[in-house]
Design an enzyme around this catalytic site. Structure first.
Site, mmCIF file in Angstrom:
data_model
loop_
_atom_site.group_PDB
_atom_site.id
_atom_site.type_symbol
_atom_site.label_atom_id
_atom_site.label_comp_id
_atom_site.label_asym_id
_atom_site.label_seq_id
_atom_site.Cartn_x
_atom_site.Cartn_y
_atom_site.Cartn_z
ATOM 1 N N GLY A 45 29.553 4.150 2.511
ATOM 2 C CA GLY A 45 28.963 2.883 2.914
ATOM 3 C C GLY A 45 30.039 1.915 3.341
ATOM 4 O O GLY A 45 31.196 2.035 2.925
ATOM 5 N N GLN A 50 33.613 -6.329 4.934
ATOM 6 C CA GLN A 50 34.786 -5.513 4.634
ATOM 7 C C GLN A 50 35.687 -5.346 5.854
ATOM 8 O O GLN A 50 36.851 -4.986 5.711
ATOM 9 C CB GLN A 50 34.371 -4.134 4.117
ATOM 10 C CG GLN A 50 33.749 -4.173 2.739
ATOM 11 C CD GLN A 50 33.372 -2.784 2.281
ATOM 12 O OE1 GLN A 50 32.300 -2.291 2.599
ATOM 13 N NE2 GLN A 50 34.277 -2.151 1.545
ATOM 14 N N CYS A 92 35.537 1.581 -4.333
ATOM 15 C CA CYS A 92 35.262 0.781 -3.138
ATOM 16 C C CYS A 92 36.437 0.870 -2.171
ATOM 17 O O CYS A 92 37.594 0.830 -2.595
ATOM 18 C CB CYS A 92 35.032 -0.668 -3.566
ATOM 19 S SG CYS A 92 34.712 -1.806 -2.208
ATOM 20 N N LEU A 93 36.131 0.962 -0.889
ATOM 21 C CA LEU A 93 37.189 1.013 0.131
ATOM 22 C C LEU A 93 38.027 -0.264 0.146
ATOM 23 O O LEU A 93 39.186 -0.239 0.548
ATOM 24 C CB LEU A 93 36.572 1.241 1.518
ATOM 25 C CG LEU A 93 35.865 2.584 1.729
ATOM 26 C CD1 LEU A 93 35.172 2.614 3.087
ATOM 27 C CD2 LEU A 93 36.840 3.739 1.599
ATOM 28 N N HIS A 134 25.455 -1.519 -3.927
ATOM 29 C CA HIS A 134 26.891 -1.776 -3.774
ATOM 30 C C HIS A 134 27.167 -2.502 -2.459
ATOM 31 O O HIS A 134 27.873 -3.512 -2.424
ATOM 32 C CB HIS A 134 27.647 -0.444 -3.837
ATOM 33 C CG HIS A 134 29.125 -0.568 -3.661
ATOM 34 N ND1 HIS A 134 30.004 -0.374 -4.692
ATOM 35 C CD2 HIS A 134 29.889 -0.847 -2.565
ATOM 36 C CE1 HIS A 134 31.252 -0.547 -4.242
ATOM 37 N NE2 HIS A 134 31.192 -0.828 -2.953
ATOM 38 N N GLU A 135 26.602 -1.990 -1.361
ATOM 39 C CA GLU A 135 26.874 -2.590 -0.048
ATOM 40 C C GLU A 135 26.226 -3.957 0.098
ATOM 41 O O GLU A 135 26.820 -4.870 0.674
ATOM 42 C CB GLU A 135 26.433 -1.651 1.080
ATOM 43 C CG GLU A 135 27.175 -0.324 1.112
ATOM 44 C CD GLU A 135 28.690 -0.419 1.080
ATOM 45 O OE1 GLU A 135 29.264 -1.400 1.610
ATOM 46 O OE2 GLU A 135 29.332 0.473 0.510
ATOM 47 N N HIS A 138 28.309 -6.692 -1.312
ATOM 48 C CA HIS A 138 29.350 -7.189 -0.403
ATOM 49 C C HIS A 138 28.844 -8.352 0.437
ATOM 50 O O HIS A 138 29.587 -9.295 0.722
ATOM 51 C CB HIS A 138 29.842 -6.079 0.536
ATOM 52 C CG HIS A 138 30.847 -5.165 -0.066
ATOM 53 N ND1 HIS A 138 32.116 -5.563 -0.431
ATOM 54 C CD2 HIS A 138 30.781 -3.846 -0.356
ATOM 55 C CE1 HIS A 138 32.789 -4.538 -0.924
ATOM 56 N NE2 HIS A 138 31.997 -3.473 -0.899
#
Length: 173
Positions: A45, A50, A92-93, A134-135, A138
């Site tokens: 995702g 991000q 997480c990225l 999660h996304e 953000h």
């Protein structure tokens, strides 16, 4: 085109994102770039903030970069219902090397639009429900480091400061 992913503690990651008002050719290009970035960085995702875009847009593929079977683009996603609780091990990225267990809803219903402006309604459980939550976090300026205790966050902050100091030394500053 692969985009740079912002890393914690970049202040842009802590901001609430604006609703997408119109689907434009630029937005479609951004979506393509986000999908490419997510897959190249082995993500499941990616949220627009991000990569520095403060809009309510996520791309997800819970099957992962190897399968690329379940790609979904969701514009203006909103969780309209949730039920149950489950512990989720997440990374997480935008938070390299950090992982933690977060309490999430077991099932969620999410509404939004696809990249063509069609209404979406996704009823999700298991891993898809986790990825969606999660996304969407953000988009509200919440990272996984904001969902852990002070001690764990403090330890990660110290690690980040060390990396930043090392980067300065490596750059000759």
């Amino acid at each position: 085109m692969k985009l740079d992913i912002l890393k914690y503690p970049d202040p842009n990651l802590a901001e609430k994102c604006a609703v997408v008002e119109k689907i434009t050719p630029e937005l479609k290009k951004l979506i393509d770039d986000m999908v490419e970035t997510m897959y190249e960085d082995d993500g499941v995702g990616l949220a627009a903030p991000q990569i520095g875009e403060k809009i309510r847009l996520i791309v997800i593929d819970p099957s992962g970069p190897k399968n690329r079977e379940d790609l979904q683009i969701i514009i203006n996603p909103e969780i309209i219902a949730s039920e149950g609780k489950v512990d989720s091990e997440e990374s997480c990225l935008s938070c390299p090397t950090f992982s933690c267990v977060i309490k999430r809803s077991e099932k969620v219903t999410v509404t939004g639009m696809d990249e063509n402006g069609n209404d979406l309604k996704i009823e999700a459980d298991e891993f898809l429900a986790i990825v969606l939550q999660h996304e969407i976090d953000h988009l509200d300026g919440t990272l996984i480091v904001n969902r852990v205790g002070r001690l764990k966050k403090s330890m990660y902050d110290k690690k980040i400061k060390k990396w930043q100091q090392q980067e300065k030394i490596d750059a000759g500053e």
